[in-house]
Design a protein around this motif. Structure first.
Motif, PDB file in Angstrom:
ATOM      1  N   LYS A 520       2.819   2.625  -4.726  1.00 43.49           N
ATOM      2  CA  LYS A 520       2.176   1.885  -3.645  1.00 43.49           C
ATOM      3  C   LYS A 520       0.717   1.578  -3.987  1.00 43.49           C
ATOM      4  O   LYS A 520       0.229   0.464  -3.757  1.00 43.49           O
ATOM      5  CB  LYS A 520       2.242   2.698  -2.352  1.00 43.49           C
ATOM      6  CG  LYS A 520       1.684   1.952  -1.141  1.00 43.49           C
ATOM      7  CD  LYS A 520       1.668   2.830   0.087  1.00 43.49           C
ATOM      8  CE  LYS A 520       3.058   3.137   0.562  1.00 43.49           C
ATOM      9  NZ  LYS A 520       3.048   3.886   1.848  1.00 43.49           N
ATOM     10  N   ASN A 525       1.936  -2.260  -0.873  1.00 45.84           N
ATOM     11  CA  ASN A 525       2.925  -1.802   0.106  1.00 45.84           C
ATOM     12  C   ASN A 525       4.218  -2.598   0.052  1.00 45.84           C
ATOM     13  O   ASN A 525       5.308  -2.060   0.261  1.00 45.84           O
ATOM     14  CB  ASN A 525       2.343  -1.899   1.524  1.00 45.84           C
ATOM     15  CG  ASN A 525       1.187  -0.939   1.726  1.00 45.84           C
ATOM     16  OD1 ASN A 525       1.068   0.039   0.997  1.00 45.84           O
ATOM     17  ND2 ASN A 525       0.336  -1.216   2.699  1.00 45.84           N
ATOM     18  N   THR A 526       4.099  -3.898  -0.212  1.00 46.02           N
ATOM     19  CA  THR A 526       5.294  -4.754  -0.210  1.00 46.02           C
ATOM     20  C   THR A 526       6.327  -4.262  -1.222  1.00 46.02           C
ATOM     21  O   THR A 526       7.535  -4.294  -0.957  1.00 46.02           O
ATOM     22  CB  THR A 526       4.893  -6.203  -0.545  1.00 46.02           C
ATOM     23  OG1 THR A 526       3.879  -6.625   0.366  1.00 46.02           O
ATOM     24  CG2 THR A 526       6.095  -7.127  -0.440  1.00 46.02           C
ATOM     25  N   THR A 528       6.955  -1.245  -2.175  1.00 46.83           N
ATOM     26  CA  THR A 528       7.615   0.029  -1.862  1.00 46.83           C
ATOM     27  C   THR A 528       8.261   0.065  -0.479  1.00 46.83           C
ATOM     28  O   THR A 528       8.828   1.088  -0.089  1.00 46.83           O
ATOM     29  CB  THR A 528       6.591   1.182  -1.956  1.00 46.83           C
ATOM     30  OG1 THR A 528       5.501   0.926  -1.046  1.00 46.83           O
ATOM     31  CG2 THR A 528       6.048   1.304  -3.372  1.00 46.83           C
ATOM     32  N   GLN A 529       8.209  -1.035   0.265  1.00 42.85           N
ATOM     33  CA  GLN A 529       8.757  -1.008   1.632  1.00 42.85           C
ATOM     34  C   GLN A 529      10.229  -0.627   1.646  1.00 42.85           C
ATOM     35  O   GLN A 529      10.651   0.240   2.420  1.00 42.85           O
ATOM     36  CB  GLN A 529       8.566  -2.386   2.287  1.00 42.85           C
ATOM     37  CG  GLN A 529       7.161  -2.619   2.815  1.00 42.85           C
ATOM     38  CD  GLN A 529       6.988  -3.995   3.418  1.00 42.85           C
ATOM     39  OE1 GLN A 529       7.863  -4.853   3.303  1.00 42.85           O
ATOM     40  NE2 GLN A 529       5.851  -4.220   4.062  1.00 42.85           N
ATOM     41  N   ARG A 530      11.028  -1.264   0.808  1.00 48.83           N
ATOM     42  CA  ARG A 530      12.465  -0.988   0.805  1.00 48.83           C
ATOM     43  C   ARG A 530      12.752   0.411   0.278  1.00 48.83           C
ATOM     44  O   ARG A 530      13.686   1.080   0.748  1.00 48.83           O
ATOM     45  CB  ARG A 530      13.196  -2.036  -0.025  1.00 48.83           C
ATOM     46  CG  ARG A 530      13.156  -3.427   0.579  1.00 48.83           C
ATOM     47  CD  ARG A 530      13.961  -4.412  -0.237  1.00 48.83           C
ATOM     48  NE  ARG A 530      13.922  -5.746   0.331  1.00 48.83           N
ATOM     49  CZ  ARG A 530      14.567  -6.782  -0.170  1.00 48.83           C
ATOM     50  NH1 ARG A 530      15.309  -6.630  -1.269  1.00 48.83           N
ATOM     51  NH2 ARG A 530      14.479  -7.971   0.397  1.00 48.83           N
ATOM     52  N   GLU A 532      10.796   3.019   0.544  1.00 45.03           N
ATOM     53  CA  GLU A 532      10.464   3.964   1.623  1.00 45.03           C
ATOM     54  C   GLU A 532      11.532   3.946   2.704  1.00 45.03           C
ATOM     55  O   GLU A 532      11.837   4.988   3.309  1.00 45.03           O
ATOM     56  CB  GLU A 532       9.096   3.601   2.206  1.00 45.03           C
ATOM     57  CG  GLU A 532       7.936   3.893   1.256  1.00 45.03           C
ATOM     58  CD  GLU A 532       6.596   3.445   1.804  1.00 45.03           C
ATOM     59  OE1 GLU A 532       5.696   4.285   1.901  1.00 45.03           O
ATOM     60  OE2 GLU A 532       6.462   2.259   2.144  1.00 45.03           O
ATOM     61  N   ALA A 533      12.132   2.771   2.949  1.00 46.26           N
ATOM     62  CA  ALA A 533      13.212   2.678   3.938  1.00 46.26           C
ATOM     63  C   ALA A 533      14.421   3.502   3.503  1.00 46.26           C
ATOM     64  O   ALA A 533      15.131   4.080   4.345  1.00 46.26           O
ATOM     65  CB  ALA A 533      13.604   1.219   4.140  1.00 46.26           C
TER      66      ALA A 533
END
Length: 824
Positions: A520, A525-526, A528-530, A532-533
């Motif tokens: 990240k 952030n973009t 790692t968003q998925r 982290e989901a």
């Protein structure tokens, strides 16, 4: 020490009026003064009354005889220098020195001794002239202050220095009209310096005295630094001779073909010349001789030495010659602030070594694979020895080795940069570009880096300290920084992470989260968003499983043989569903047929879940689950019951044999028809159950390594194992590394996602800007997406056209200068 200036006496003019002196007889007073000046020059001044001499000079100036007195003193000094000083110097000139000037060869020692005689004679004459003129100036102090100042005449001291220049140094030597003492002096000094460069002993103090003499003399009466005789006459000859010397020296060093020796010699030459200027010549020459060494020795020859095949930068890098690299960096900084030659040489070597690593990885992955162990057995007892870790298959080993080799190369050049190149920012930028070039030139770099993280997260970080784990992750993140197509890496990382999370193979969840934090920070952030989901889904699923078990307990189900269920509910858009299956095409759409008992539990959970989340749809992924079974083997010694840890598909296959009479079999096609397991997955699971030597729960006929469609399978009543708990792993589908077809499919999916990402970026930009010129829009979109991948300009243009067709954008302006407007 020679006297370059003169002191000032404290004799005060007598306080008398003009009439106190009476009539002035110039000739008489001058005769007295000239006799006194002669006494001064002949070292008989001890009996002179300086006060009386001062009064006589004072009186003549006061009576307006300053011009006559000034001229007479100049004439006296000229006569003295021409008839007394110069002949003494010429008499001391060695005949061998004159002969050498005209081409006679002398030995080094003969040349040195002859030159020192001339230097000593000039040194003595110069010091004597300075001393005498200081005393003369004291006598004529009033004339200088009044007459010279009022009539803008040079002081008698300065005028006499000019006379020394003209009547001693620049007057031709008798019988050699083309040769002056100055010319001979310059030749001698240059010869002595050459001897010093060659390592012979010379009298540096004597040379410094003569150089000091030249610094004290000027070309004109205007005493400016640039008019010093040293700078106007001697220094050009010295620099010209030095230029020739270092040109020849450079050619000789290049001919020897030793870049390391060249660097040592060049640095020593520069240091020696600076020391020579301080101790032998003049500090005025230091920057100029430094430029000569840099231009003629270094700049002319360094590029060839850098690229020298056997001793140049490539050799130094390969053999860790840090001291020589440090010297070559220093020399490069002298002649090229950007150090382009050195930077290019190191960059080329990095790329060469990187391409060698890439080629080695390809060769290793294409070599015959090491036969992997089909299954592992784990012993439940704590005191027993653990089963050795399964060896890596050849392509996975190639991936890990590729990353390790690249990291090792990176560590090497980081050390070189710090130790030899002073952490130079320009070189560091060049190094980064080179690593990026060969890493991105390797089509599997993203996949291999993800595999590196995968292997470490599953086993290699076990036993490591937090600091060691952090260092390992940082190194991996460094390589991620070089990868331009980070969206490709993200796809592979999600694929490998999903299997670690679902199969519970991660050694440390803290390390997994630490890795996400580092990614990240590196790519935003973009990125790692998925990912982290995916972690959130696992966490939510744990709570969901606990709620379901409580729900079953609350129902009061008295069925003690009921199977327990642990469920991971995954958000389809966040997980790489297509990558988590080993099946392809239509096979992926097949739904596994579960045994009735298992299907009843499955339906129970679906009802429980959909009551909480109405409108959602659950799709069961049988290929990603595991199961715990109890199996009874009649011929097992001791306890005949064993616990089997198997995949969900293995569980479905084995439960088919519960209803089968002893000695009966199921064919491959029967198993496939009753389970609906995709062909590829079915073969791999049957290989684990019937082919792997230590886990043959089933017997295959005919016995062979591969599973075929006409094979028959029996339950192995005679199976034995010393372990109470047996873990049966699924045979890997070939390699973890994708084959050509899988690779093409991955690239196709990535390209599809990129197209969608590009369209989103275009719309986002236009929505904010409302109207943009074509080139500006292209530039801004590329800047936005460069952190994830390098967008293709042609694809960008196609997406703009597509958005225009779908009325998200409209054209404005003329054809030659296109622009676009956002359509709300």
């Amino acid at each position: 020490m020679m006297l370059a200036g003169r002191g000032r006496g404290k004799i005060r003019p007598p306080r008398r009026t003009l009439n106190d002196f009476g009539e002035v007889d110039f000739e008489r007073d001058w005769k007295s003064l000239s006799n006194s000046l002669l006494e001064i020059h002949t070292k008989n001044a001890s009996k002179l009354s300086f006060e009386e001499l001062y009064r006589n000079a004072y009186k003549l100036v006061l009576r307006k005889q300053g011009q006559s007195l000034y001229d007479k003193v100049k004439d006296f000094e000229e006569d003295w220098l021409a008839n007394e000083v110069r002949p003494r110097i010429i008499d001391k000139l060695p005949s061998s020195l004159l002969a050498a000037y005209h081409g006679t060869q002398l030995t080094v020692n003969e040349k040195r001794l002859a030159g020192e005689k001339l230097l000593r004679a000039l040194k003595a004459a110069w010091e004597d002239h300075n001393l005498c003129m200081n005393m003369t100036t004291d006598v004529l102090m009033y004339m200088e202050r009044v007459y010279c100042s009022d009539n803008r005449k040079p002081s008698i001291f300065n005028a006499s220095m000019g006379q020394f220049r003209d009547h001693v140094l620049r007057t031709p030597i008798p019988n050699r009209e083309s040769l002056t003492i100055a010319t001979l002096l310059y030749r001698v000094i240059l010869d002595q310096i050459q001897m010093d460069r060659d390592g012979d002993i010379v009298n540096t103090a004597l040379l410094r005295s003569c150089a000091y003499m030249l610094e004290g003399l000027y070309e004109t009466e205007d005493e400016q630094e640039l008019n010093k005789l040293y700078i106007t006459s001697f220094e050009p000859e010295f620099l010209a001779a030095s230029k020739e010397y270092y040109q020849l020296e450079g050619r000789n060093l290049v001919a020897k073909g030793d870049a390391g020796n060249f660097c040592k010699h060049a640095r020593k030459a520069a240091t020696d010349e600076q020391d020579r200027c301080r101790s032998t010549l003049s500090t005025l020459t230091a920057p100029k001789i430094k430029a000569v060494v840099e231009d003629e020795l270094v700049k002319r020859n360094l590029p060839e030495m850098i690229l020298h095949e056997s001793t140049g930068v490539k050799f130094m890098l390969d053999n860790d010659r840090l001291s020589e690299l440090e010297m070559i960096y220093e020399l490069s900084s002298w002649v090229d602030p950007k150090k382009e030659g050195l930077k290019n040489a190191v960059q080329n070597r990095i790329v060469e070594q990187g391409e060698d690593i890439n080629s080695a990885a390809k060769d290793l992955s294409n070599a015959q694979a090491v036969k992997p162990t089909k299954a592992d057995a784990d012993k439940d007892d704590e005191g027993s020895k653990s089963v050795p870790a399964r060896p890596l298959n050849q392509q996975t080993a190639a991936a890990i080795k590729w990353v390790d080799d690249v990291l090792q190369l990176k560590d090497k050049y980081d050390y070189v940069l710090a130790q030899a190149f002073q952490s130079d920012q320009g070189l560091q930028t060049g190094f980064t570009r080179s690593f990026s070039d060969f890493i991105n030139g390797f089509e599997r770099s993203s996949e291999y880096l993800s595999l590196f993280f995968d292997e470490n997260m599953k086993k290699d970080i076990k036993g490591k300290t937090e600091t060691e784990v952090d260092t390992l992750l940082d190194k991996g993140i460094t390589l991620l920084r070089y990868i331009s197509d980070k969206d490709m890496f993200e796809r592979y990382y999600k694929k490998h992470l999903s299997k670690r999370l679902l199969m519970k193979k991660s050694v440390s969840m803290d390390a997994e989260r630490q890795m996400i934090s580092k990614m990240k920070l590196e790519v935003g952030n973009t990125f790692t968003q998925r990912i982290e989901a995916m972690f959130r889904d696992i966490s939510v699923s744990e709570g969901l499983t606990a709620s379901y078990k409580k729900h079953i307990r609350d129902l009061g189900d008295a069925d003690f043989q009921r199977a327990e269920l642990d469920v991971n509910v995954l958000t389809a858009t966040m997980w790489p569903m297509e990558a988590m299956s080993s099946s392809h095409g239509e096979e992926r759409k097949l739904t596994c047929i579960f045994p009735p008992d298992v299907d009843r539990i499955k339906q129970s959970f679906e009802k429980f879940y959909l009551n909480k989340h109405s409108g959602r749809q659950l799709t069961w992924q049988g290929n990603m689950g595991t199961a715990e079974l109890r199996a009874y083997f009649s011929e097992m010694k001791g306890k005949k019951q064993r616990e089997l840890n198997v995949s969900t598909h293995m569980m479905v296959i084995l439960l088919l044999f519960n209803d089968l009479a002893p000695g009966k079999f199921l064919s491959y096609e029967e198993i496939q028809a009753r389970t609906n397991i995709p062909d590829n997955d079915l073969k791999r699971n049957l290989q684990s159950l019937a082919v792997a030597p230590k886990t043959r729960i089933l017997v295959k006929e005919p016995m062979s390594k591969d599973v075929r469609r006409d094979d028959k399978f029996y339950f192995n009543e005679k199976f034995t194992s010393p372990f109470q708990r047996i873990k049966i792993g699924v045979v890997a589908s070939g390699n973890k590394v994708e084959d050509r077809d899988e690779r093409q499919e991955t690239e196709k999916r990535v390209d599809l996602e990129r197209g969608q990402t590009i369209e989103a970026a275009i719309v986002r930009t236009m929505k904010q800007r409302k109207e943009l010129k074509h080139q500006r829009l292209i530039t801004e979109v590329i800047q936005q997406l460069s952190a994830r991948f390098s967008p293709d300009v042609n694809l960008l243009k196609k997406k703009i056209e597509s958005l225009i067709e779908r009325e998200y954008l409209e054209r404005v302006g003329d054809i030659d200068r296109p622009a676009y407007r956002y359509v709300a």
